[in-house]
Design a protein around this motif. Structure first.
Motif, PDB file in Angstrom:
ATOM      1  N   MET A 158       0.719  -1.256   0.216  1.00 44.58           N
ATOM      2  CA  MET A 158       0.153   0.018  -0.278  1.00 44.58           C
ATOM      3  C   MET A 158       0.824   1.614  -0.175  1.00 44.58           C
ATOM      4  O   MET A 158       0.683   2.042  -1.391  1.00 44.58           O
ATOM      5  CB  MET A 158      -0.865  -0.017   1.210  1.00 44.58           C
ATOM      6  N   THR A 159       1.654   0.934   1.175  1.00 46.51           N
ATOM      7  CA  THR A 159       2.759   2.726   0.777  1.00 46.51           C
ATOM      8  C   THR A 159       3.498   2.461  -0.284  1.00 46.51           C
ATOM      9  O   THR A 159       3.205   4.016  -0.870  1.00 46.51           O
ATOM     10  CB  THR A 159       3.774   2.422   2.243  1.00 46.51           C
ATOM     11  N   LYS A 160       3.426   1.193  -0.334  1.00 47.42           N
ATOM     12  CA  LYS A 160       5.023   0.834  -1.895  1.00 47.42           C
ATOM     13  C   LYS A 160       3.979   2.131  -2.893  1.00 47.42           C
ATOM     14  O   LYS A 160       4.443   2.502  -3.510  1.00 47.42           O
ATOM     15  CB  LYS A 160       5.153  -0.071  -2.085  1.00 47.42           C
ATOM     16  N   THR A 161       2.743   1.575  -3.300  1.00 44.44           N
ATOM     17  CA  THR A 161       1.864   1.978  -4.273  1.00 44.44           C
ATOM     18  C   THR A 161       2.257   3.852  -4.478  1.00 44.44           C
ATOM     19  O   THR A 161       2.042   4.379  -5.113  1.00 44.44           O
ATOM     20  CB  THR A 161       0.277   1.576  -4.180  1.00 44.44           C
ATOM     21  N   ILE A 162       2.055   4.652  -3.167  1.00 44.41           N
ATOM     22  CA  ILE A 162       1.482   5.355  -3.350  1.00 44.41           C
ATOM     23  C   ILE A 162       2.639   6.390  -3.182  1.00 44.41           C
ATOM     24  O   ILE A 162       2.540   7.270  -4.119  1.00 44.41           O
ATOM     25  CB  ILE A 162       1.267   6.210  -1.385  1.00 44.41           C
ATOM     26  N   ARG A 163       3.370   5.577  -2.856  1.00 45.74           N
ATOM     27  CA  ARG A 163       4.771   6.268  -3.347  1.00 45.74           C
ATOM     28  C   ARG A 163       5.664   6.030  -4.942  1.00 45.74           C
ATOM     29  O   ARG A 163       5.805   7.533  -5.073  1.00 45.74           O
ATOM     30  CB  ARG A 163       5.758   5.379  -2.014  1.00 45.74           C
ATOM     31  N   ASN A 164       5.161   4.924  -5.184  1.00 40.20           N
ATOM     32  CA  ASN A 164       5.313   4.693  -7.340  1.00 40.20           C
ATOM     33  C   ASN A 164       4.552   6.333  -7.603  1.00 40.20           C
ATOM     34  O   ASN A 164       5.127   6.873  -8.527  1.00 40.20           O
ATOM     35  CB  ASN A 164       4.693   3.865  -7.142  1.00 40.20           C
ATOM     36  N   SER A 165       2.849   6.388  -7.349  1.00 44.69           N
ATOM     37  CA  SER A 165       2.420   7.203  -7.972  1.00 44.69           C
ATOM     38  C   SER A 165       2.998   8.842  -7.362  1.00 44.69           C
ATOM     39  O   SER A 165       2.999   8.887  -8.921  1.00 44.69           O
ATOM     40  CB  SER A 165       1.207   7.266  -7.937  1.00 44.69           C
ATOM     41  N   ALA A 166       2.820   8.637  -6.797  1.00 44.50           N
ATOM     42  CA  ALA A 166       3.942  10.184  -6.174  1.00 44.50           C
ATOM     43  C   ALA A 166       5.512  10.450  -6.994  1.00 44.50           C
ATOM     44  O   ALA A 166       5.359  11.130  -7.870  1.00 44.50           O
ATOM     45  CB  ALA A 166       4.429  10.568  -4.644  1.00 44.50           C
ATOM     46  N   VAL A 167       6.077   9.458  -7.373  1.00 46.73           N
ATOM     47  CA  VAL A 167       6.922   9.381  -8.094  1.00 46.73           C
ATOM     48  C   VAL A 167       6.726   9.503  -9.465  1.00 46.73           C
ATOM     49  O   VAL A 167       7.512  11.116 -10.383  1.00 46.73           O
ATOM     50  CB  VAL A 167       8.294   8.356  -8.117  1.00 46.73           C
ATOM     51  N   LYS A 168       5.561   9.210  -9.649  1.00 45.31           N
ATOM     52  CA  LYS A 168       5.563   9.343 -11.284  1.00 45.31           C
ATOM     53  C   LYS A 168       4.859  10.904 -11.496  1.00 45.31           C
ATOM     54  O   LYS A 168       5.314  11.628 -13.509  1.00 45.31           O
ATOM     55  CB  LYS A 168       4.268   7.894 -11.478  1.00 45.31           C
ATOM     56  N   PHE A 169       3.752  10.831 -10.650  1.00 50.77           N
ATOM     57  CA  PHE A 169       3.641  12.467 -10.554  1.00 50.77           C
ATOM     58  C   PHE A 169       4.747  13.078 -10.532  1.00 50.77           C
ATOM     59  O   PHE A 169       4.639  14.774 -11.822  1.00 50.77           O
ATOM     60  CB  PHE A 169       2.637  12.934  -9.092  1.00 50.77           C
ATOM     61  N   ALA A 170       5.898  13.801 -10.056  1.00 47.71           N
ATOM     62  CA  ALA A 170       6.394  14.275  -9.931  1.00 47.71           C
ATOM     63  C   ALA A 170       7.560  14.389 -11.566  1.00 47.71           C
ATOM     64  O   ALA A 170       8.105  15.237 -12.290  1.00 47.71           O
ATOM     65  CB  ALA A 170       8.307  14.123  -8.760  1.00 47.71           C
ATOM     66  N   ILE A 171       7.851  13.031 -11.327  1.00 46.33           N
ATOM     67  CA  ILE A 171       8.440  13.444 -12.824  1.00 46.33           C
ATOM     68  C   ILE A 171       7.617  13.737 -14.015  1.00 46.33           C
ATOM     69  O   ILE A 171       8.018  14.649 -15.224  1.00 46.33           O
ATOM     70  CB  ILE A 171       8.535  11.689 -13.486  1.00 46.33           C
ATOM     71  N   GLY A 172       6.013  14.082 -14.079  1.00 45.03           N
ATOM     72  CA  GLY A 172       4.692  14.235 -14.873  1.00 45.03           C
ATOM     73  C   GLY A 172       5.052  15.204 -15.179  1.00 45.03           C
ATOM     74  O   GLY A 172       5.530  16.324 -16.144  1.00 45.03           O
ATOM     75  N   THR A 173       5.530  16.173 -14.007  1.00 48.23           N
ATOM     76  CA  THR A 173       5.583  17.570 -14.304  1.00 48.23           C
ATOM     77  C   THR A 173       6.231  17.990 -14.458  1.00 48.23           C
ATOM     78  O   THR A 173       6.297  19.646 -14.370  1.00 48.23           O
ATOM     79  CB  THR A 173       4.850  18.178 -12.292  1.00 48.23           C
ATOM     80  N   LEU A 174       7.435  17.657 -13.661  1.00 47.61           N
ATOM     81  CA  LEU A 174       8.719  17.753 -14.760  1.00 47.61           C
ATOM     82  C   LEU A 174       8.367  17.918 -16.121  1.00 47.61           C
ATOM     83  O   LEU A 174       9.315  19.375 -16.738  1.00 47.61           O
ATOM     84  CB  LEU A 174      10.257  17.469 -14.210  1.00 47.61           C
ATOM     85  N   ALA A 175       8.601  17.164 -16.822  1.00 44.71           N
ATOM     86  CA  ALA A 175       8.618  17.138 -18.204  1.00 44.71           C
ATOM     87  C   ALA A 175       7.775  18.026 -18.427  1.00 44.71           C
ATOM     88  O   ALA A 175       8.482  18.967 -19.589  1.00 44.71           O
ATOM     89  CB  ALA A 175       7.916  15.317 -18.782  1.00 44.71           C
TER      90      ALA A 175
END
Ligand code: HEC
Length: 108
Positions: A1-18
């Motif tokens: 559960m925690t892992k999924t949240i962290r993964n999507s946060a990372v994806k979100f950060a990468i998306g925003t950066l792009a």
């Protein structure tokens, strides 16, 4: 559960950066594109007007000390309000005026 949240946060950060990188790049390009479309005819491709244009209209090259000392804000004011023989340049958004003024400052 925690892992999924962290993964999507990372994806979100990468998306925003792009997205912000793409935004910064098109912003820089639009200053140049605006210059080519709206300024080049009088100020020349690189900020040095053709001798005929310089003489007829009294346009100084960007290398002139009086042009070098202009700030981005002063260039924006010239584009919006005109200056001497230069008429205000119509059809530009505030963002385009700022971008083209910043681009103008990079010309040597
Ligand atoms: C129709 C021709 C023409 C176009 C198009 C034009 N300019 Fe000019 N520009 C002039 C002339 C003429 C002058 C000299 C004005 C004067 O001081 O009498 C000038 C002067 C300037 C100056 C110096 C003004 C100052 O404060 O000393 C800047 C900066 C400038 N132009 C930027 C631009 C930018 C940026 C664009 C495009 C968005 C542009 N110009 C488009 C004709 C033009």
């Amino acid at each position: 559960m925690t892992k999924t949240i962290r993964n999507s946060a990372v994806k979100f950060a990468i998306g925003t950066l792009a997205i912000s990188l793409a935004g910064a790049m098109s912003f820089a390009q639009s200053g140049e594109a605006t210059y080519t479309a709206k300024c080049k005819v009088c100020h020349g491709a690189t900020g040095t007007p053709s001798p005929g244009m310089a003489k007829m209209m009294g346009i100084k090259p960007v290398s002139d000390p009086s042009m070098q000392k202009l700030t981005v804000a002063e260039i924006e004011a010239t584009v919006k309000n005109g200056h001497g023989k230069m008429k205000p340049i119509a059809g530009l958004s505030d963002a385009q005026v700022k971008a083209v003024a910043e681009y103008f400052k990079t010309l040597k």
